[in-house]
Design a protein around this motif. Sequence first.
Motif, PDB file in Angstrom:
ATOM      1  N   PHE A 180       0.826  -1.194   0.000  1.00 26.49           N
ATOM      2  CA  PHE A 180       0.000   0.000   0.000  1.00 26.49           C
ATOM      3  C   PHE A 180       0.867   1.253   0.000  1.00 26.49           C
ATOM      4  N   TYR A 190      -6.582   5.011  -3.142  1.00 21.92           N
ATOM      5  CA  TYR A 190      -5.521   4.382  -2.359  1.00 21.92           C
ATOM      6  C   TYR A 190      -4.218   4.232  -3.158  1.00 21.92           C
ATOM      7  N   ARG A 196      -2.091   9.449  -0.747  1.00 17.45           N
ATOM      8  CA  ARG A 196      -3.181   8.529  -1.105  1.00 17.45           C
ATOM      9  C   ARG A 196      -2.804   7.091  -0.763  1.00 17.45           C
ATOM     10  N   ARG A 197      -1.547   6.727  -0.973  1.00 13.15           N
ATOM     11  CA  ARG A 197      -1.114   5.360  -0.637  1.00 13.15           C
ATOM     12  C   ARG A 197      -1.128   5.131   0.880  1.00 13.15           C
ATOM     13  N   ARG A 199      -3.446   6.283   2.853  1.00 15.23           N
ATOM     14  CA  ARG A 199      -4.802   6.530   3.339  1.00 15.23           C
ATOM     15  C   ARG A 199      -5.328   5.404   4.223  1.00 15.23           C
ATOM     16  N   ILE A 200      -5.114   4.141   3.813  1.00 13.19           N
ATOM     17  CA  ILE A 200      -5.663   3.042   4.607  1.00 13.19           C
ATOM     18  C   ILE A 200      -5.077   3.033   6.010  1.00 13.19           C
TER      19      ILE A 200
END
Length: 384
Positions: A180, A190, A196-197, A199-200
């Motif tokens: 991720f 994501y 954005r990467r 985000r999780i």
Amino acid sequence: MGPDIKEPLTLPCGLVLPNRLVKAAMAEGLADKGHLPGPRISRVYGEWAKGGWGALLTGNIQVDRESLDAWKQYADACQEYGTPAIAQICHPVRQSPRGAGEWGLCGQTIAPSEIPLHIGDGVAASIVRNVVFGSPKGMSQSDIDHVVGQFVNCARVLAQCVFSGVELHAAHGYLLSKHFLQSNTRHDQYGGSAGRRARIVLDIIQQIRNVVPATFCVGIKLNSADPSASDFEDTMSQIQLFGNAGVDFLEISGGSYEDPTTQSTAAREAFFLDFATQTRERLPNIVLLLTGGFRSREGIEAALKAGVCDLVGIGRPAVLRPDFPQLLIDKTYSDQEATVAFSKVPIPFLARLLQIRVLGGGAETEYFQGQIRRIVAGLATYAP
């Protein structure tokens, strides 16, 4: 000048660690029926609990298991003598072999992108990968929401069981690591930019904070990165995001199933130190836990006094000497005596012949799991 080994540390959440030595996470291989903790794992953590550590990090706990009684007994054994216990929680993603956990032999693992595990070069490695691991399914939004919920629920349960905190395992090739954070090929919210990467991970941190006490520790473990690499600035910006999200500490480590043998080389240990130094210079307010290669009082004191890190993680020496902190803190032992030295476990011939990296790293893991089993049995451990 940085802190002394025996100086307490108060984390941002208010949790107080009595000294700067943390028993690092290791693969104990002691789960009982149903993949739950039982008397054996409580026994070995009971020994570590008597060792005078600043904190105990558990081996990784998969986020889809729940049994309050079993985890409560585990937490009690860890913290019987007042040492905070922090549970390392993770999702194995594509590194989960067929038949592991609840997947079943025909089950398909999930991953951010449909990229199969790379465990070595050559035909033999490819066959082993296809037979043992298969190819992962790219995660849908529903899959991501489900995994976030698993992490959050796991933290909630562990807080109820009176663990002192959790550490999100975002290193060593697990779900929240580079798949991720660094190299996923997604084109949705994501994937793309560093933010954005991340985000999780940010969603998991925020939602965990919503369901646990304010004094419950939330840390994160990341792989180190090469300061000269093209993605180094992305890594720094992600660390800043995690700090802003309220993580209590950042642990720096390295390696993965795809290349586990890098975790214990002298060059890699220096690599961790260089990355920690760079992180400290850029982000001085983040509490840093540096794990990998520390064996002696002199080495640990040097890193702490230089201000490179706030905490030092100790893995294999903790197996050979569960009371390792007492050895270092007790000044009746000279600097020459205050060390645990041992040789590297030889890479098996088959691993070298077939060029399968995971077998090389597995030899180290298996050796020290054997020593952990000796602690459980009340036997003395011995170095390789």
